[in-house]
Design an enzyme around this catalytic site. Structure first.
Site, mmCIF file in Angstrom:
data_model
loop_
_atom_site.group_PDB
_atom_site.id
_atom_site.type_symbol
_atom_site.label_atom_id
_atom_site.label_comp_id
_atom_site.label_asym_id
_atom_site.label_seq_id
_atom_site.Cartn_x
_atom_site.Cartn_y
_atom_site.Cartn_z
ATOM 1 N N ALA A 162 36.649 -4.388 -10.625
ATOM 2 C CA ALA A 162 35.329 -4.233 -10.020
ATOM 3 C C ALA A 162 35.384 -4.746 -8.597
ATOM 4 O O ALA A 162 36.389 -5.341 -8.184
ATOM 5 C CB ALA A 162 34.289 -5.025 -10.806
ATOM 6 N N GLU B 166 31.954 -10.983 -10.112
ATOM 7 C CA GLU B 166 31.487 -10.213 -8.942
ATOM 8 C C GLU B 166 30.167 -10.774 -8.428
ATOM 9 O O GLU B 166 29.948 -10.854 -7.218
ATOM 10 C CB GLU B 166 31.344 -8.720 -9.279
ATOM 11 C CG GLU B 166 32.591 -8.058 -9.874
ATOM 12 C CD GLU B 166 33.863 -8.295 -9.096
ATOM 13 O OE1 GLU B 166 33.811 -8.545 -7.879
ATOM 14 O OE2 GLU B 166 34.954 -8.280 -9.716
ATOM 15 N N ASN C 59 30.966 -5.614 -3.455
ATOM 16 C CA ASN C 59 30.221 -5.150 -2.277
ATOM 17 C C ASN C 59 28.811 -5.739 -2.259
ATOM 18 O O ASN C 59 28.134 -5.783 -3.275
ATOM 19 C CB ASN C 59 30.104 -3.628 -2.307
ATOM 20 C CG ASN C 59 31.392 -2.970 -2.695
ATOM 21 O OD1 ASN C 59 32.392 -3.134 -2.023
ATOM 22 N ND2 ASN C 59 31.393 -2.261 -3.816
HETATM 23 N N1 B3K Z 1 37.706 -8.378 -4.616
HETATM 24 C C1 B3K Z 1 38.034 -7.322 -5.522
HETATM 25 C C2 B3K Z 1 39.470 -6.936 -5.510
HETATM 26 C C3 B3K Z 1 39.824 -5.978 -4.464
HETATM 27 C C4 B3K Z 1 41.243 -5.467 -4.652
HETATM 28 C C5 B3K Z 1 41.669 -4.658 -3.514
HETATM 29 N N2 B3K Z 1 42.973 -4.059 -3.694
HETATM 30 C C6 B3K Z 1 37.624 -7.636 -6.911
HETATM 31 C C7 B3K Z 1 37.477 -9.065 -7.214
HETATM 32 O O1 B3K Z 1 38.394 -9.839 -7.185
HETATM 33 O O2 B3K Z 1 36.381 -9.456 -7.464
HETATM 34 ZN ZN ZN Z 2 37.168 -11.549 -6.989
#
Ligand code: B3K
Ligand code: ZN
Length: 875
Positions: free
Chosen positions: A267, A303, A270
Site C-alpha cells: 500500500a 499507512e 499518499n
Molecule cells: N511507502 C510505501 C512503499 C513504497 C515502495 C516504493 N517502491 C509503503 C509503505 O511503506 O507504507
Molecule cells: Zn511505510
C-alpha cells in the site's frame, strides 16, 4: 543494460536544490490514447544556495510538448532536454514555469507513475515515480502545495480523486467531467496520487480529539463493496490509537483509501488518498483468512500512521528512508500488540527478523539502516530499513522508557512539523527530551550486520553471586569491516528453582535499568556481577527480543524445558521451545534423533493448559520453519534441513496425536465467525491441531474433509485444504484443490491464495508442477500478486523443490527474473532475493545458484534494479 554503468548515488553528496517549488498546479486530461499533463510550478530560488540560475528537473519516458516561463513559450533552444531531465538556465529569483507533456498510462507495465489497473487509473510515485508523470524536482526535500484538476469521460470515470480536499466538480460540455482538489499541506511529489474509475464507495465518519469531523471513504470496484467493513473499522481504531498513544490527530476533512489489483507492494501512504493493493485491504469472512485480516489491520494502520511519521515530517533524502519506515513499522507493531497479543506480535516480529533480516544482513545486499549509497532506491525498501529500523526505534524505547520515548516523539513531531529531516533529527529529539547522549547508540544506524553476543556465566554459591560475561562482535559486511561495539539493551531475568523471577541487583549499578529490567551492554566485553543470588538461577536472556542480535549461550535441554514451562516472559518461553526443537533438528541431521519423553510431556501439558492464550500455544507447538533453521546453520544444506524437520515433525505429531484430536474437539465452536482476537486465537490452535492430527490418522483426515465442506469462513476452509495437502494424500489433495477452484474461480484474491498454497507446498511444488501453474488460466505475468503467489511462494517456501539438486528450481526463478526485467523491474529485482544467498549454501547448491546469477548478468538491457542486485551478489 539501459545504462552501461549505472551510477551509485552517495549520501555524502547530498546538497539542497537551487530552487524550491512553492505551489504545484497539475491538470490531467485522461483519454484512451494518452494522458495530457499540464504542470504549473511556482519556483523560487533557495537562498541557502549560490545563485546559479539553473534548474534541472527530472523526467522519464515523457513526451514533452511545451515549456513556458511566466506565460511565454520557450523555443527548443532555450532549454536542454535528455532522457532523464529538463534543464533551464539563467533564471531569476521567481518564475512561473508551465510544462505540458504526454504520457501513456495504458502501456505502463512497471506500475510506477500513472498507470491503468483493470478499468481504472491510479498512481504510484514513491520513490521516484512522479518523474514519469511530468518534469519535476522529484526529491523528498522539495515540498510543495498541490492543486490538481482531473478531467475524464464522466460516464466511464465518474470518480476522480487526488490528494487533499475536494474543491470543485464540473460537467464539461463534451461529456467529460472535471474534479479539482487542493491539498493545503506541503508535501514532496512522492506523496502525490490520482485515481480515476467507476468505483463504489463505503463511507463513515470519525470525530478527532479536537472535535473535527472527518469523512472516511473506501473506494473499490463494484464487486468488492462487501469487503470494505473491516478496513474501515481498522482505520477508525488506528485514528483513535494515534491520538491516544502519540497525541496526533488527522488534519484534512477527508481520508480516502482506494483498492487496486495491480500494485507492486502492499500500500502507499499518499496524503489523504492511500492506495492499497486489494489483497491488503479487502476482506470478508468467506474469502479472507484470519491472517489476511491481521495483515489488513496492520497495513491500514501503517499507512494511516505515516500521516505524521512520513507525511507531516518527511525524509530529507532517500538515505533517510528508515526515518519514516522504521518508525512507522514500530508504530504499527505497537498498535497490533495493543489490539491483539503483545507476546504473539513479538514472536512474529522476531521470526521475521531471524529468517529474513538476519539473512539479508549476512548476504551481499547487507546495508545499514541508514545506507550510504545505492544504485536504485527501489531495492532499498528492505527488511533492514523497515524491520531492523523498527527494532532500532524499539531499542530507544527500551533505553529511555515509555515516558521518555513519548516525550522524545512529541518533541520530534512538534519540532519538525512540515520539514524534511534526517534520522539524526529523530535521535536528537530523543536526546534533547531526555537529557541523554545517544552517540554510541547511533552506531546502529551506520553499521550493517547482525551483532552476535556470547554469554558465559559463573555462579558462586558461597558468595551468592552470579557473574555474567558478555562479548559482542559484528561480522564484516560489504564495504564495512572492524565494527565498533554497539549499545545493546539486554532485557533479562533470573529464575529460581520454583520458576519465579528473582530480584536483581547488578554491579555496576549504572548498567542496569530496573524499570525495564534492562542491562546495558556498550563495550566489546563486559562482566556484570549480580548480588544476592541465593541459588543457582536459570537465566532468561534477551527477554522480549530486546535487541536484534544473535545470541550464543549454551543452556542445557533441561534449562530450556524449564524456561519453556516457567518463564514469566512469554517471548522467552517460545524462544526456549524453538531452541529445544532446533536441537532435535540438528540431532536428526546428525542421524541421532530420538524424542525424549520429558519434552513430550511438557508439550502435552501446554496443549491441555486451557489458561494459556491459544495463539501462544500455537506458536509454542510450531516447529521452526526451514528458512529459520537455515539461519541457525553454518553451511546451509536445504535438503538435509527439509528431511530433518520432517522427521521431527512426524515424531512430534505421532507422540501428540490424541492430544491434538482432543484440542481440536475442545476448540470447535458454533459461534458465528468474527475477525476478532479471541476467536482468531482459538482458530489458530484448532487448525494447528487439525494439521498434526490429519497427518497421523484417517479420522483426522476425515475431519479435515468435513471441515473443508462445512466451513463458512476462509480460515477454516484454507486450513482444511492445507491439512489435506500436507497429509501427503496426493489425489485427495488434488480433488479438494479442484473443488476449491470451482468454488472460487471468480474471486481473484481467493484464486491467488489457491495458487500460493500449491506453489509453496513441499508436497506438490515440483518444478514441473510450478511450470504448469504458470500456464494456468488464473496466472498473469502482469499482475505482481500472481507473480508473488507462484514464483515468490515457490522460491520462499517450497525450499526442497526450489533447491532441487539439478538446479531446475533456480533456472525457473532466473527465467522469471529475465522475463520481468523489462516489464516490471522492481518485481524482477525483488524475486531475486533467494538466489543472492548462494554463498551461504553448501557448494553443491551454491555453484548452481551462482551460475543462474551469471546467466542473468549476461542478459542485454538489464534494468538498474536487477543489475544492482545481481552485480552485488556476484562480487
Ligand atoms: N511507502 C510505501 C512503499 C513504497 C515502495 C516504493 N517502491 C509503503 C509503505 O511503506 O507504507
Ligand atoms: Zn511505510
Amino acid at each position: 543494460m539501459r545504462d552501461a554503468h549505472p551510477n551509485a548515488i552517495y549520501l555524502k553528496d547530498y546538497q539542497q536544490p537551487d530552487y524550491w517549488i512553492e505551489h504545484t498546479e497539475l491538470t490531467f486530461e485522461l483519454s484512451d490514447d494518452h494522458t495530457l499533463v499540464t504542470a504549473r510550478l511556482d519556483i523560487v530560488r533557495n537562498s541557502q544556495r549560490p545563485a546559479s540560475g539553473c534548474l534541472t528537473l527530472q523526467g522519464q519516458e515523457l513526451e514533452l510538448l511545451s515549456v513556458a516561463l511566466d506565460g511565454n513559450e520557450l523555443s527548443v533552444g532555450e532549454y536542454q532536454q535528455d532522457d532523464e531531465s529538463l534543464t533551464l538556465q539563467g533564471l531569476a529569483e521567481r518564475h512561473q514555469l508551465t510544462i505540458r507533456n504526454r504520457i501513456y498510462p495504458q502501456h505502463n507495465t512497471a506500475l510506477e507513475g500513472l498507470y491503468q489497473s483493470g478499468n481504472m487509473y491510479c498512481t504510484q510515485c514513491e520513490a521516484e515515480g512522479f518523474r514519469r508523470i511530468t518534469y519535476y524536482l522529484d526529491r523528498p526535500d522539495v515540498m510543495s502545495v498541490f492543486t490538481t484538476h482531473v478531467i475524464a469521460d464522466g460516464e466511464r470515470y465518474p470518480v476522480l480523486l487526488s490528494n487533499g480536499n475536494p474543491v470543485a466538480e464540473q460537467q464539461l460540455p463534451d461529456g467529460r467531467k472535471k474534479s479539482s482538489w487542493h491539498d493545503p499541506h506541503k508535501k514532496p511529489a512522492y506523496l502525490f496520487a490520482l485515481v480515476a474509475g467507476d468505483l463504489q464507495v463505503k463511507q463513515d465518519t470519525f470525530t478527532t480529539m479536537s472535535g473535527r469531523q472527518v469523512t472516511l471513504k473506501i473506494f473499490v470496484e463494484p464487486q468488492n463493496i462487501d469487503k470494505t467493513d473491516y478496513a474501515l473499522d481498522a482505520l477508525k481504531r488506528s485514528m483513535k490509537w494515534d491520538e491516544q498513544s502519540y497525541g496526533r490527530e488527522y488534519d484534512l476533512d477527508i481520508f480516502m483509501i482506494v483498492a487496486v489489483d495491480d500494485f507492486n507492494m502492499g500500500a502507499m501512504e499518499n496524503k489523504g488518498l492511500n492506495i492499497f493493493n486489494s489483497s491488503c485491504v479487502l476482506a470478508n469472512p468467506a474469502t479472507a483468512t484470519d491472517a489476511a485480516y491481521q495483515r489488513i489491520e496492520a497495513i491500514v494502520a501503517h499507512e494511516y500512521f505515516h500521516n505524521w511519521s512520513g507525511n507531516r515530517v518527511t525524509c530529507r533524502d532517500w538515505f533517510q528512508l528508515s526515518l519514516k519506515e522504521g518508525f512507522t513499522v514500530f508504530r504499527d507493531a505497537s498498535f497490533s500488540a495493543d489490539m491483539n497479543s503483545a507476546t504473539v506480535k513479538r514472536i512474529e516480529d522476531a521470526r521475521l527478523m531471524r529468517t529474513v533480516q538476519f539473512a539479508e544482513d549476512a548476504g551481499p545486499m547487507a546495508h545499514p539502516v541508514q545506507p550510504d549509497s545505492f544504485i536504485e532506491i527501489s531495492n532499498f525498501y528492505t527488511v533492514t530499513i523497515y524491520e531492523k529500523g523498527s527494532e532500532v526505534v524499539g531499542m530507544q524505547r527500551k533505553i529511555l522508557g515509555a515516558e521518555g520515548f513519548r516525550n522524545g516523539a512529541d518533541l520530534y513531531f512538534d519540532r519538525h512539523d512540515g520539514q524534511a529531516v534526517t534520522i539524526y533529527d529523530f535521535t536528537k529529539a530523543m536526546e534533547d527530551a531526555n537529557g541523554v547522549d545517544l552517540t554510541l547508540f547511533k552506531r546502529w544506524y551506520k553499521q550493517a550486520g547482525t551483532p552476535q553476543i556470547q554469554v558465559s556465566s559463573d555462579y558462586d554459591q558461597a558468595r551468592q553471586q552470579l557473574q555474567l560475561t558478555l562479548t559482542q562482535r559484528c561480522p564484516d559486511t560489504p564495504g564495512q569491516s572492524d565494527k565498533l561495539p554497539m549499545w545493546i539493551p539486554v532485557q533479562l531475568g533470573l529464575l529460581d528453582s520454583q520458576g519465579q523471577d528473582m530480584a536483581i541487583q547488578v554491579e555496576p549499578a549504572s548498567a542496569w535499568t530496573a524499570a525495564s529490567q534492562v542491562l546495558h551492554l556498550t563495550e566489546a566485553e563486559q562482566t556484570f556481577v549480580f548480588h544476592g543470588v541465593t541459588e543457582r538461577p536459570v537465566i532468561s536472556f534477551l527477554r522480549d527480543f530486546s535487541a536484534p542480535v544473535k545470541v550464543e549461550f549454551e543452556q542445557s535441554r533441561d534449562e530450556l524445558l524449564f524456561l519453556l514451562q516457567h518463564d514469566s516472559d512469554g517471548f522467552n518461553r517460545w524462544d526456549a521451545g524453538q531452541r529445544l526443537m532446533l536441537g532435535w533438528i540438528n540431532d536428526a541431521m546428525a542421524g541421532q534423533f530420538a524424542l525424549d519423553e520429558a519434552a513430550v510431556s511438557v508439550f502435552r501439558a501446554l496443549l491441555r493448559d486451557a489458561s494459556l492464550d491459544p495463539a501462544m500455544v500455537t506458536y509454542l507447538l510450531s516447529l521452526p520453519s526451514e528458512a529459520y533453521i537455515a539461519e541457525f546453520s553454518a553451511d546451509i544444506d536445504p535438503q538435509a534441513i527439509h528431511q530433518a524437520r520432517q522427521q521431527v515433525r512426524e515424531a512430534l505429531a505421532a507422540a501428540l496425536t490424541s492430544e491434538m484430536a482432543a484440542t481440536y474437539q475442545r476448540l470447535q465452536s458454533d459461534q458465528p465467525y468474527a475477525p476478532q482476537p479471541q476467536q482468531m486465537s482459538a482458530r489458530a490452535l484448532k487448525n494447528l491441531a487439525l494439521g498434526y492430527w490429519a497427518s497421523q490418522s484417517a479420522e483426522g483426515l476425515q475431519q479435515a474433509q468435513q471441515q473443508f465442506a462445512a466451513a463458512d469462513n476462509m480460515t477454516d476452509q484454507m486450513a482444511a485444504l492445507q491439512a489435506l495437502i500436507h497429509s501427503g494424500e496426493r489425489s485427495l489433495a488434488q480433488h479438494y484443490l479442484d473443488r476449491f477452484y470451482q468454488q472460487w474461480h471468480n474471486d481473484v484474491l481467493v484464486v491467488n491464495q489457491w495458487l500460493s498454497v500449491q506453489a509453496g507446498s513441499a508436497e506438490l511444488a515440483s518444478v514441473e508442477f510450478v511450470e504448469s501453474l504458470l500456464q494456468h488460466e488464473a496466472f498473469d505475468w502482469r499482475n505482481p500478486n500472481k507473480v508473488r503467489a507462484v514464483i515468490g511462494a515457490f522460491a520462499g517456501q517450497a525450499l526442497c523443490h526450489f533447491h532441487a539438486t539439478d538446479g531446475q528450481g533456480y533456472r525457473l526463478l532466473a527465467d522469471a527474473v529475465i522475463r520481468l526485467n523489462g516489464s516490471n523491474p522492481q518485481i524482477a529485482a525483488r524475486l531475486l532475493g533467494p538466489l543472492t544467498k548462494w554463498k551461504r549454501l553448501v557448494p553443491q547448491y551454491g555453484g548452481l545458484m551462482k551460475a543462474e546469477l551469471q546467466r542473468i548478468m549476461a542478459q542485454p538491457d538489464l534494468s538498474k534494479d536487477v543489475y544492482e542486485v545481481v552485480s552485488k551478489s556476484l562480487v
